[in-house]
Scaffold this active site. Structure first.
Site, mmCIF file in Angstrom:
data_model
loop_
_atom_site.group_PDB
_atom_site.id
_atom_site.type_symbol
_atom_site.label_atom_id
_atom_site.label_comp_id
_atom_site.label_asym_id
_atom_site.label_seq_id
_atom_site.Cartn_x
_atom_site.Cartn_y
_atom_site.Cartn_z
ATOM 1 N N SER A 1 -19.787 153.284 35.566
ATOM 2 C CA SER A 1 -18.543 153.826 35.015
ATOM 3 C C SER A 1 -18.005 155.015 35.793
ATOM 4 O O SER A 1 -16.843 155.373 35.647
ATOM 5 C CB SER A 1 -18.753 154.239 33.562
ATOM 6 O OG SER A 1 -19.771 155.218 33.484
ATOM 7 N N ASP B 1 -15.070 162.412 27.428
ATOM 8 C CA ASP B 1 -15.480 161.725 26.196
ATOM 9 C C ASP B 1 -16.946 161.967 25.833
ATOM 10 O O ASP B 1 -17.472 161.291 24.960
ATOM 11 C CB ASP B 1 -15.212 160.223 26.330
ATOM 12 C CG ASP B 1 -15.966 159.602 27.502
ATOM 13 O OD1 ASP B 1 -16.777 160.304 28.132
ATOM 14 O OD2 ASP B 1 -15.739 158.411 27.787
ATOM 15 N N HIS C 1 -18.295 160.814 30.265
ATOM 16 C CA HIS C 1 -17.505 160.805 31.508
ATOM 17 C C HIS C 1 -16.662 162.063 31.612
ATOM 18 O O HIS C 1 -16.292 162.641 30.594
ATOM 19 C CB HIS C 1 -16.608 159.575 31.535
ATOM 20 C CG HIS C 1 -17.362 158.309 31.242
ATOM 21 N ND1 HIS C 1 -17.277 157.660 30.038
ATOM 22 C CD2 HIS C 1 -18.241 157.615 31.996
ATOM 23 C CE1 HIS C 1 -18.080 156.599 30.055
ATOM 24 N NE2 HIS C 1 -18.684 156.552 31.224
#
Ligand SMILES: *[C@@H]1O[C@H](CO)[C@@H](O)[C@H](O)[C@H]1NC(C)=O
Ligand SMILES: *[C@@H]1O[C@H](CO)[C@@H](O)[C@H](O)[C@H]1NC(C)=O
Ligand SMILES: *[C@@H]1O[C@H](CO)[C@@H](O)[C@H](O)[C@H]1NC(C)=O
Length: 370
Positions: free
Chosen positions: A41, A341, A344
């Site tokens: 990610s 979040d 991240h």
């Protein structure tokens, strides 16, 4: 007189800075024509949301992800651009499209990274009792995609080698293997034993791209993941959890340090075996540490608290109220937060780290004579 002398010294000092900047910029002209990115990610620009049903319905497939730059969700796990986007900007390439994007333009490389993916296969992790919850597209699957892509653009293997000679490969993997182990087991000491196997999978990927013709391979280490709000939520301060001077979970900082040292040792060995290839350790750990240490001067108000999230704890994180869930608020100015979040980072944090990494780490290393 004294003032003149001072002005003169200042002038010389400025000239020296200008000259050294010039030298740095002079160095920075590697003939890079494409980037091939593998990873999770931290680098995914749209694969997970096309990879499977869970990905399609994940929070990353809708706003507020992407709100501050793309103004729509692209599958990037942030409010805007990622480090790979800033790397692409530096080389004046368009943003790297995701391999699974049927409309993707791969004129300057391909992004194979899948959010949630691991270095070890899901099967190998399952044998250890570790579940990879979002995707099966681990590093070896991404390498299979790369191989199919290559056969589609250059059926002749020698021709492929020429095509890849000026490409930059980034292999950023192995963070989630450790994340899932910590989240699912919580027994940190027991995780050290799996680090060599995780790094072994990264090593195998590096050897594979070198066999295909890669000449420059950048391999990032792990972040200071013990500073992420999700871990501050999981390991609230008590007698068993020691916090370091940056207010991060010390046991996790030690684990990522061990992982990074192991990776660096492995890269040194690989470099010795492949003297004509540049194998570069990208120091994500110290890029993030510098950012946290200088956070106030850099204009951040929040370093250990989510911007998008909710929770009655100092990390502003709750597992049932994560970013993208209904009713979960976004802070008014994400540029003032390091964490987007809880897992991240924000676009602005990524930009500062990407700039630091390019100037202090990646560009000097890839432009040095072999
Ligand atoms: C892909 O992008 C390049 C520029 O980066 C452009 O020149 C080319 O026309 C694009 N190809 C397609 C099919 O859109
Ligand atoms: C830590 O442990 C000591 C001894 O067991 C205890 O007296 C103390 O209250 C504990 N502190 C916290 C914050 O739990
Ligand atoms: C943080 O500040 C130190 C000292 O001023 C500097 O050397 C370092 O490059 C800075 N790091 C970042 C990411 O700005």
């Amino acid at each position: 007189m004294a003032n003149n002398a001072k002005t003169y010294v200042n002038l010389v000092f400025l000239l020296a800075i200008a000259l050294s900047l010039h030298v740095i910029q002079g160095q920075v002209q590697p003939p890079i024509d494409a980037i091939y990115q593998f990873g999770d990610s931290i680098s995914d620009t749209g694969n997970l949301i096309r990879d499977n049903f869970i990905g399609e319905h994940s929070p990353f497939a809708s706003l507020p992800y992407g709100q501050d730059f793309f103004h729509e969700a692209t599958g990037r796990c942030s409010n805007g651009r990622l480090m790979i986007d800033f790397f692409a900007e530096y080389f004046k390439f368009p943003y790297l499209d995701a391999y699974l994007n049927k409309a993707g333009n791969f004129s300057h490389g391909v992004n194979f990274a899948v959010a949630g993916s691991t270095a070890l296969t899901t099967g190998t992790l399952a044998l250890k009792g570790i579940i990879s919850p979002l995707t099966w597209s681990s590093l070896s699957v991404q390498l299979n995609w790369f191989q199919s892509y290559l056969t589609s653009i250059c059926p002749d293997l020698n021709d492929c080698k020429n095509k890849l000679a000026n490409a930059l490969f980034i292999i950023e993997s192995g963070g989630n293997d450790i994340n899932y182990a910590v989240m699912e087991r919580k027994n940190i000491q027991g995780i050290y034993g799996m680090v060599p196997e995780v790094i072994g999978a990264v090593k195998a990927a590096i050897e594979e791209v070198i066999n295909f013709g890669a000449t420059r391979v950048v391999v990032p280490g792990n972040f200071l993941f013990g500073c992420m709000p999700i871990y501050l939520y999981m390991f609230p301060p008590n007698n068993a959890t020691l916090y370091d001077e940056l207010h991060c979970v010390e046991q996790l900082i030690e684990l990522s340090t061990f992982q990074n040292n192991f990776l660096q040792k492995t890269l040194k060995e690989l470099q010795a075996e492949h003297p004509l290839v540049k194998i570069v350790y990208a120091d994500y750990f110290n890029a993030m540490k510098g950012l946290l240490q200088n956070a106030t001067a850099l204009g951040f108000d929040e370093t250990l608290r989510t911007c998008c999230g909710m929770g009655d704890n100092s990390a502003n994180f709750g597992i049932t109220k994560i970013c993208g869930f209904k009713g979960v608020p976004v802070c008014p100015n994400p540029d003032k937060s390091v964490s987007w979040d809880g897992i991240h980072m924000t676009e602005r944090a990524y930009k500062i780290m990407a700039d630091w990494l390019l100037q202090h780490n990646i560009l000097p290393a890839i432009s040095k004579a072999a």
